[in-house]
Each structure stands twice: as C-alpha cells, then as structure tokens.
Design an enzyme around this catalytic site. Sequence first.
Site, PDB file in Angstrom:
ATOM      1  N   ASP A   1       0.839  -1.197   0.000  1.00 54.00           N
ATOM      2  CA  ASP A   1       0.000   0.000   0.000  1.00 54.00           C
ATOM      3  C   ASP A   1       0.873   1.246   0.000  1.00 54.00           C
ATOM      4  OD1 ASP A   1      -2.157  -1.690   0.196  1.00 54.00           O
ATOM      5  OD2 ASP A   1      -2.343  -1.477   2.377  1.00 54.00           O
TER       6      ASP A   1
HETATM    7  N1  URA Z   1      -1.300  -5.949   3.857  1.00 58.53           N
HETATM    8  C1  URA Z   1      -1.774  -4.695   3.890  1.00 58.53           C
HETATM    9  O1  URA Z   1      -2.816  -4.435   4.477  1.00 58.53           O
HETATM   10  N2  URA Z   1      -1.087  -3.737   3.235  1.00 58.53           N
HETATM   11  C2  URA Z   1       0.087  -3.960   2.595  1.00 58.53           C
HETATM   12  O2  URA Z   1       0.690  -3.034   2.039  1.00 58.53           O
HETATM   13  C3  URA Z   1       0.583  -5.278   2.584  1.00 58.53           C
HETATM   14  C4  URA Z   1      -0.130  -6.264   3.224  1.00 58.53           C
END
Ligand code: URA
Length: 234
Positions: A102
């Site tokens: 993310d």
């Molecule tokens: N899980 C999440 O919620 N975000 C990420 O970036 C990676 C795994």
Amino acid sequence: MRLDKFLCEMELGSRSQVKALIRQGAVTVNGMSVGKADIQIDEFSDSVCCGGRLLIYQKYVYYMLNKPKGVISATEDPAAQTVISLLGGDGRKGIFPVGRLDKDTTGLLVLTDDGELAHRLLSPKNHVDKTYRLKISKPLTEENISRLEQGVDIGEKRPTLPAGVALLGERELLLTIREGKYHQVKRMLHAVGSEVLDLERISFGGINLDERLGPGEYRKLTTEEIRRLQNEGI
Ligand code: URA
C-alpha cells in the site's frame, strides 16, 4: 542490441556517459576497439569489455527496494511517484514490482523484469511467506492472537490461512502470512478489533530487507537471494 544500450543495461552510466567511454576507446568487442555507439552486438555471444573488464550479460535483473511511504507500487502513474521512478537512470525497461505494498506501507519490495518468476511468486497456489512488522492501535488478547494464527474472516470466501504471530511489545508484532489478499494485514487486524498504525514488510519469499538500505534506497539481489526466490516459486 546496440552497444550503447548494452553498456547502459550493464550500468556503466547514462547514454551520454557510455558514448563518451566508447569514444575514448575504453570499449572492445571481441578484442577489437570500437569507436561507434550504434553498432549491433549479440549480448549473449559477443565478448564485450570495458577498461579491460569482461561484461557478462544477465538476462534479467533483480532488485530489493526499501519502499518509503507515499510512493505507489506501480510502473507508472499520472499523479503519484512510483517505485520504478526510484530506480532512476538509464537502466533496463520492463522492470516492475513483484506484488504491491500500500502507499503508506514501507519496506521490502522486489523489482525485476523476470515475468515468469514474478508470476510464480505471486500465484495464490504457491503460498510465499511474507513477514510484516506492525504497530497497532490496541493490544491483542490471547484469544485474538490465536484467531490470527488459525485464520480469521476478512470477508472473503474462506478465512485467511494460518499465520505466524510474534509479539514484540504490547502494540507491536511480527505477522507472517502466506497469501496476498488486498489490504490483507490491515483487514486481519481489523477483524480482531485493532487497527494497523504502521506497516513495514521485512521479509518476502525467504529474503530479508537489508537493514543498510534507507527509505527509497535499493540494491541488486545477490545470487543467493535470487536462488532463494527461485526455489520459493517452485
Ligand atoms: N497488507 C496490507 O494491508 N497492506 C500492505 O501493504 C501489505 C499487506
């Protein structure tokens, strides 16, 4: 491929820098000094040297990046900065991130132009391990820890696969998951009544984030790290 392109891909410098090297006579092809940047070479069979050093062509490149916050895991974007732009330079085209973190997640992201390996590592069949370091809003009860370990309902068809939990403090833990569902870690913590405040990936497919890499820094994977990833995807 063109000689100047080959030299850029071998990371000898930008297009203009490698052209200067060629003009200076630093580059030989099959033992002969060449003065022109636009000659065609066979990157697999011709023997190209620069300053006497033989340049061995790698079919694919593999990097680990310490992704900073605010950068997106994509090859291009009209508005946001991408992880590919952090690699900068005149290197190879066709490099992409293996999976996504993310925008606000930091840590280990593998980048490559090896589509076949990436496909294997991302295939849901292969259950590649990913470990995250999390800071969370509320301490977890024993019961919630064992729910995370056994699998929780995050609104998908099936509960999550069993995960590894190691507490580092009241509101800090390591979580190892073997799938890669959208926002999976955040949704898992939400499902047990807490929220993720900070998320960093420290390991992927048996390789660990190099602690010497600051946010936004990257390096090539070692031969051993590439071998580990290749074994993961089988
Ligand atoms: N899980 C999440 O919620 N975000 C990420 O970036 C990676 C795994």
